[in-house]
Design an enzyme around this catalytic site. Structure first.
Site, PDB file in Angstrom:
ATOM      1  N   LYS A 184     -13.065 -16.497 -11.750  1.00 30.99           N
ATOM      2  CA  LYS A 184     -11.983 -15.613 -11.293  1.00 30.99           C
ATOM      3  C   LYS A 184     -11.310 -14.930 -12.491  1.00 30.99           C
ATOM      4  CE  LYS A 184     -13.129 -16.868  -7.204  1.00 30.99           C
ATOM      5  NZ  LYS A 184     -12.603 -17.831  -6.260  1.00 30.99           N
TER       6      LYS A 184
HETATM    7  C1  LIG Z   1     -12.776 -18.707  -5.019  1.00 30.79           C
HETATM    8  C2  LIG Z   1     -12.325 -18.474  -3.633  1.00 30.79           C
HETATM    9  C3  LIG Z   1     -11.675 -19.447  -2.860  1.00 30.79           C
HETATM   10  C4  LIG Z   1     -11.543 -20.877  -3.284  1.00 30.79           C
HETATM   11  O1  LIG Z   1     -11.002 -21.078  -4.516  1.00 30.79           O
HETATM   12  P1  LIG Z   1     -11.281 -22.476  -5.284  1.00 30.79           P
HETATM   13  O2  LIG Z   1     -10.325 -22.402  -6.427  1.00 30.79           O
HETATM   14  O3  LIG Z   1     -12.703 -22.455  -5.707  1.00 30.79           O
HETATM   15  O4  LIG Z   1     -10.972 -23.571  -4.340  1.00 30.79           O
HETATM   16  C5  LIG Z   1     -11.193 -19.088  -1.620  1.00 30.79           C
HETATM   17  N1  LIG Z   1     -11.362 -17.862  -1.127  1.00 30.79           N
HETATM   18  C6  LIG Z   1     -12.006 -16.905  -1.819  1.00 30.79           C
HETATM   19  C7  LIG Z   1     -12.146 -15.550  -1.215  1.00 30.79           C
HETATM   20  C8  LIG Z   1     -12.518 -17.180  -3.077  1.00 30.79           C
HETATM   21  O5  LIG Z   1     -13.186 -16.242  -3.750  1.00 30.79           O
END
Ligand SMILES: *Cc1c(COP(=O)(O)O)cnc(C)c1O
Length: 380
Positions: A184
């Site tokens: 991210k």
């Molecule tokens: C990455 C992501 C999540 C979950 O995040 P984590 O930190 O991996 O639990 C939820 N929704 C979307 C759209 C994502 O891209």
């Protein structure tokens, strides 16, 4: 299998990040310490809301949001099917039913007409997902939510730093969630945050991340007290000071990271403008800042061709990926809720042709050209 030399996403860590983490290791607080609120303040000030609740993952943040808005048995929550499974799973965690909305075929963002058609007296909320880093149409979604008396939640795990009509994602919904997974925009290793303008929601989420207890360890240490009350059922969704110190260091470079993501997207765009069989997702005029968590293209042709392109690029060490398998097609959702093919035709069609190309701040122009020329060898 050839080693992936160009991944689709990865973190960018520098010496200041490392120093921030080692400083925490030398301090008194490894968790529930001051670095947690510093990070919460940093993110909430960046997006412009009053409350930030840092937790152990984006998924935990989604779960906190479902708890805060009171989702329970019999409640329906509308979610786009073109998302990571966690968006819908969080509804199920609290006993609710995810109702899958279709997406716009050009942007893969939740289709407001589909949302409207799915609202029933049982609908409690809609979760918008800013797919790839492009904000949903928050103007229309806000109006719809207010008219129909439902809560608007934003899964902005792709969109930290993005702007809709000049306004930052994070201040556009009742509760907004971010993830700090290494792919991210900024990372804490694992981590997430829920931001909101609503103090009641925030208080519920602060308790929910800490077993439903009204105070945390540091509060009690500072007050010299052992007394606490558990008022609700909660989880251990806490995030450590080590992680939050990394998050704060990363946050100072977020705008720089997004700028580089945008440059990479523009290089891809310039190439693909002249290609007939590779089409990037449409960027809307209301998207005043795209955060480009992902760069997704649609290939003309069907699943077979896309899968061949996927394998061809992977063989050349290029970490292409696929975002996403429509959530309603996963065996769990078919079995538990009886969903099946045909529920969301636009998302199901898009699923056959989409491909995610590498984009992350550390990707060089040279790497981008390698991705483009490898794709060209195949599709041209
Ligand atoms: C990455 C992501 C999540 C979950 O995040 P984590 O930190 O991996 O639990 C939820 N929704 C979307 C759209 C994502 O891209």
């Amino acid at each position: 299998m050839k080693e992936i030399t160009i991944p689709y996403g990865r973190q960018t860590i520098d010496e200041l990040d490392i120093e921030a983490v080692t400083n925490v290791l030398r301090s008194n607080w490894l968790t529930t310490g001051p670095a947690v609120s510093t990070f919460e303040n940093g993110v909430k000030n960046y997006v412009g809301v009053n409350h930030g609740v840092a937790v152990s993952s984006g998924t935990a943040a989604l779960h906190c949001a479902m708890k805060a808005i009171g989702i329970g048995k019999g409640d329906e929550v509308i979610v786009p099917t073109m998302t990571f499974a966690a968006t819908a799973n969080a509804v199920v965690f609290e006993g609710g039913t995810p109702v899958f909305a279709d997406v716009d075929p050009d942007t893969l963002l939740i289709d407001e007409a589909s949302v409207e058609s799915l609202i029933t007296p049982k609908t409690k909320a809609v979760v918008a997902v800013d797919f790839a880093g492009q904000p949903c149409d928050y103007g229309t979604l806000r109006r719809l939510a207010d008219e129909r008396g439902i809560v608007l939640v934003s899964d902005a795990c792709h969109a930290l730093g993005a702007e809709y009509d000049g306004r930052k994602v994070g201040a556009l919904a009742d509760i907004t969630l971010f993830s700090f997974h290494p792919v991210k925009h900024i990372t804490t290793g694992e981590g997430g945050m829920a931001v909101t303008a609503d103090k009641t929601y925030a208080d519920t989420m602060f308790r929910f991340r800490n077993h439903g207890i009204t105070s945390d360890f540091r509060d009690r240490e500072e007050k010299g007290s052992w007394y606490y009350e558990m008022v609700d059922l909660g989880y251990n969704y806490r995030i450590s000071d080590l992680q939050c110190a990394l998050g704060t260091a990363q946050l100072s470079r977020l705008d720089e990271f997004i700028k580089r993501r945008q440059q990479i997207a523009h290089i891809y765009d310039r190439h693909f403008a002249a290609w007939e069989n590779v089409t990037p997702l449409t960027v809307k005029s209301s998207t005043t800042r795209h955060a480009f968590h992902l760069y997704v293209v649609k290939l003309s042709g069907g699943l077979r061709e896309r899968d061949e392109v996927f394998r061809y690029l992977r063989k050349r060490g290029i970490g292409v990926n696929l975002h996403y398998i429509p959530v309603h097609l996963h065996p769990f959702y078919k079995k538990r809720f009886g969903y099946d093919h045909g529920l969301c035709p636009s998302a199901e069609d898009a699923y056959k042709t989409i491909l995610t190309l590498p984009v992350f701040p550390g990707l060089s122009d040279n790497d981008v050209e390698t991705v483009v020329s490898s794709l060209k060898d195949y599709v041209k």
